[in-house]
Motif scaffolding. Structure first.
Motif, mmCIF file in Angstrom:
data_model
loop_
_atom_site.group_PDB
_atom_site.id
_atom_site.type_symbol
_atom_site.label_atom_id
_atom_site.label_comp_id
_atom_site.label_asym_id
_atom_site.label_seq_id
_atom_site.Cartn_x
_atom_site.Cartn_y
_atom_site.Cartn_z
ATOM 1 N N HIS A 1 29.671 -47.738 14.925
ATOM 2 C CA HIS A 1 29.113 -46.513 14.376
ATOM 3 C C HIS A 1 27.607 -46.550 14.619
ATOM 4 C CE1 HIS A 1 27.876 -43.438 11.477
ATOM 5 N NE2 HIS A 1 29.133 -43.034 11.462
ATOM 6 N N PRO A 2 27.023 -45.425 15.066
ATOM 7 C CA PRO A 2 25.576 -45.432 15.368
ATOM 8 C C PRO A 2 24.718 -45.917 14.213
ATOM 9 C CG PRO A 2 26.590 -43.385 16.117
ATOM 10 C CD PRO A 2 27.632 -44.111 15.340
ATOM 11 N N ALA A 3 25.102 -45.581 12.978
ATOM 12 C CA ALA A 3 24.292 -45.994 11.832
ATOM 13 C C ALA A 3 24.261 -47.507 11.683
ATOM 14 C CB ALA A 3 24.817 -45.348 10.552
ATOM 15 N N LEU A 4 25.371 -48.173 12.037
ATOM 16 C CA LEU A 4 25.395 -49.632 11.944
ATOM 17 C C LEU A 4 24.400 -50.272 12.896
ATOM 18 C CD1 LEU A 4 29.132 -50.734 11.593
ATOM 19 C CD2 LEU A 4 27.260 -51.137 9.984
ATOM 20 N N ASP A 5 24.332 -49.743 14.105
ATOM 21 C CA ASP A 5 23.368 -50.274 15.077
ATOM 22 C C ASP A 5 21.954 -50.129 14.543
ATOM 23 O OD1 ASP A 5 25.490 -50.789 16.763
ATOM 24 O OD2 ASP A 5 25.322 -48.846 17.789
ATOM 25 N N ASP A 6 21.675 -49.004 13.878
ATOM 26 C CA ASP A 6 20.348 -48.747 13.332
ATOM 27 C C ASP A 6 20.053 -49.704 12.167
ATOM 28 O OD1 ASP A 6 17.930 -47.502 13.229
ATOM 29 O OD2 ASP A 6 18.695 -45.528 12.652
ATOM 30 N N LEU A 7 21.045 -49.909 11.305
ATOM 31 C CA LEU A 7 20.856 -50.788 10.144
ATOM 32 C C LEU A 7 20.734 -52.246 10.559
ATOM 33 C CD1 LEU A 7 23.412 -49.172 7.673
ATOM 34 C CD2 LEU A 7 20.917 -49.063 7.522
ATOM 35 N N ALA A 8 21.348 -52.609 11.675
ATOM 36 C CA ALA A 8 21.278 -53.995 12.139
ATOM 37 C C ALA A 8 19.847 -54.395 12.475
ATOM 38 C CB ALA A 8 22.179 -54.193 13.349
ATOM 39 N N HIS A 9 18.970 -53.421 12.683
ATOM 40 C CA HIS A 9 17.553 -53.717 12.892
ATOM 41 C C HIS A 9 16.978 -54.427 11.674
ATOM 42 C CE1 HIS A 9 13.286 -53.083 13.843
ATOM 43 N NE2 HIS A 9 13.155 -52.567 12.641
ATOM 44 N N PHE A 10 17.479 -54.089 10.481
ATOM 45 C CA PHE A 10 16.998 -54.696 9.241
ATOM 46 C C PHE A 10 17.832 -55.910 8.836
ATOM 47 C CE2 PHE A 10 16.040 -50.150 9.073
ATOM 48 C CZ PHE A 10 14.700 -50.147 8.711
ATOM 49 N N CYS A 11 19.097 -55.950 9.288
ATOM 50 C CA CYS A 11 20.013 -57.023 8.862
ATOM 51 C C CYS A 11 20.912 -57.392 10.041
ATOM 52 C CB CYS A 11 20.833 -56.548 7.663
ATOM 53 S SG CYS A 11 22.011 -57.743 7.008
ATOM 54 N N PRO A 12 20.476 -58.288 10.907
ATOM 55 C CA PRO A 12 21.246 -58.634 12.111
ATOM 56 C C PRO A 12 22.650 -59.167 11.803
ATOM 57 C CG PRO A 12 18.988 -59.483 12.251
ATOM 58 C CD PRO A 12 19.169 -58.978 10.861
ATOM 59 N N GLU A 13 22.869 -59.698 10.588
ATOM 60 C CA GLU A 13 24.180 -60.240 10.241
ATOM 61 C C GLU A 13 25.278 -59.185 10.302
ATOM 62 O OE1 GLU A 13 21.225 -62.492 7.557
ATOM 63 O OE2 GLU A 13 21.364 -60.604 8.654
#
Length: 462
Positions: A46-58
């Motif tokens: 999901h695009p939002a997950l890729d964006d959030l992974a910037h803050f939390c790579p886990e």
């Protein structure tokens, strides 16, 4: 299928700007962050997950989450019988009420509901805990263990509690026992006591003055100084002068305000408490004062007098009232006017976001309002629009998601993960950019990395 079926997914994970597609489960509000993260991970990629992974790579390492069941929606949301909308449950709702509602709607046993709720990290319930019937202190029926004999709803003391002086005075007056005898009985029950300053036989009046009249609990504790509001309320209850009450507290060895006017009056209570404001000021200076209280108090006395009187009590108020207020000043200093003062205290900056909304409503340029606030002595979070953000784009960023929602984003708005994701999608920018813009505009944004780590720890797993 790891995704499962959750009726709210269609609303929650819509890839369109409009967040309420025509579905049978039309939901309002925002879910808990860990629930949103759970559904994003279930529907990965999901695009939002890729964006959030910037803050939390886990987030990139999660490959399996709990499969959703349609009935989970009954645990995650509720519906007012007078409303056609379901609403996501939040931490602001009573967990007990949410649980009871889910049991009723689901038609399952409390244990089954608790078991599934525990899997979803809801309510902090342990299913095995439902096996134990609350003892309600049946093993120790001594009424001394009540926190307050006049208020049964106050409950019972726990073994690690310290009995406050007010409860000791209450028991002494009710049973005709000395303070030392009362303390001995509490010691026999395994409780520590705080009887400092109490006379050997306190009167009911002393017990009354030791109540927490600001309603945080039944009794006063010595963990912080008494506030002017407590003293003024006690004076009103006992029909005494505030200075006399102040001296009574000092004899009882409570910490009292370092600054207290000799001409203090119960009429000053409205400086610290107003039913239209969010709470009261139950703290001593140098604690800040909400500007909403100050401006609401100015409905009954001139604003310069309100400020001066608060300073008599030792509070620092940066606000300087205009000597000859213009029509614009009247609007800006109106607690119900176009500029929101909610959640802005005397130690805060006025969010520039609030001025942008006020500028739109007063047909003024934002810099005009910044100049007015310079004159008031109230700092603003920034003096111009953040780089890369036009006035039109800023208003779009702050606008509510739907016309039926509450107003523009402000200092009092809870900024959840969904708010950030929706704003990023709306503006066509990364979430990190939204965080930066909102912060500069004076909107409090939580540490997204920490929020994600905390939410990830609660994501339902198989």
């Amino acid at each position: 299928m790891r995704t499962g079926i959750l009726p709210g997914d269609a609303h929650l994970l819509s890839t369109f700007t409009s967040r309420r597609p025509e579905v049978s489960w039309d939901l309002s509000g925002f879910p808990p962050d860990h629930v949103l993260l759970w559904r994003l991970l279930a529907h990965a990629p999901h695009p939002a997950l890729d964006d959030l992974a910037h803050f939390c790579p886990e987030l990139r390492d999660i490959t399996s989450v709990l499969t959703a069941m349609p009935s989970d929606q009954l645990l995650l949301s509720g519906k007012d019988e007078r409303s056609r909308y379901w609403r996501w449950h939040t931490t602001e709702h009573s967990p007990e009420d949410q649980f009871d509602e889910a049991v009723e709607r689901w038609g399952a046993s409390p244990r089954d509901v608790a078991r599934r709720a525990a899997q979803l990290s809801l309510y902090d319930l342990k299913p095995e805990g439902l096996l134990v019937v609350p003892a309600e202190r049946k093993a120790v029926p001594d009424e001394l263990l009540r926190c307050d004999s006049a208020r049964p709803e106050a409950g019972w003391f726990d073994i690690d509690d310290t009995v406050p002086p007010g409860r000791i005075a209450q028991v002494s007056a009710e049973l005709g026992l000395s303070v030392s005898e009362v303390c001995s009985r509490f010691h026999d029950l395994g409780l520590a006591v705080d009887a400092a300053g109490l006379p050997d036989h306190p009167t009911p009046e002393i017990a009354e003055v030791l109540r927490d009249l600001c309603e945080e609990s039944s009794w006063l504790y010595r963990d912080r100084p008494l506030s002017p509001l407590q003293i003024l309320k006690a004076a009103a209850v006992l029909y005494r002068g505030p200075v006399e009450i102040l001296q009574m507290y000092q004899r009882l060895e409570f910490h009292t305000p370092e600054v207290f006017p000799l001409d203090a009056s119960v009429d000053d209570t409205d400086l610290f408490e107003n039913k239209w404001a969010d709470g009261s000021v139950d703290r001593c200076p140098p604690a800040p004062i909400p500007y909403m209280l100050i401006l609401l108090a100015a409905a009954h006395r001139p604003l310069p007098e309100v400020i001066s009187r608060l300073e008599d009590y030792g509070y620092h108020v940066p606000l300087r009232a205009p000597s000859d207020p213009s029509d614009l000043d009247e609007l800006l200093l109106d607690p119900h006017g176009p500029c929101s003062w909610w959640e802005v205290g005397t130690d805060d900056e006025m969010p520039f976001a609030h001025l942008l909304v006020a500028a739109q409503r007063t047909f003024c340029a934002p810099y005009t309002l910044v100049e007015r606030f310079d004159a008031y002595g109230v700092p603003v979070s920034c003096r111009d629009l953040p780089q890369g953000l036009s006035l039109t784009a800023a208003m779009r960023l702050l606008e509510p998601e739907h016309s039926s929602d509450e107003g523009h984003l402000s200092k009092e708005s809870p900024v959840s993960l969904e708010v950030l994701i929706e704003r990023a999608r709306r503006m066509g920018v990364p979430i990190a950019q939204v965080v930066e813009w909102l912060t500069q505009l004076g909107i409090p944004v939580p540490d997204v990395g920490r929020v994600l780590h905390d939410a990830l720890a609660r994501v339902p797993r198989p």
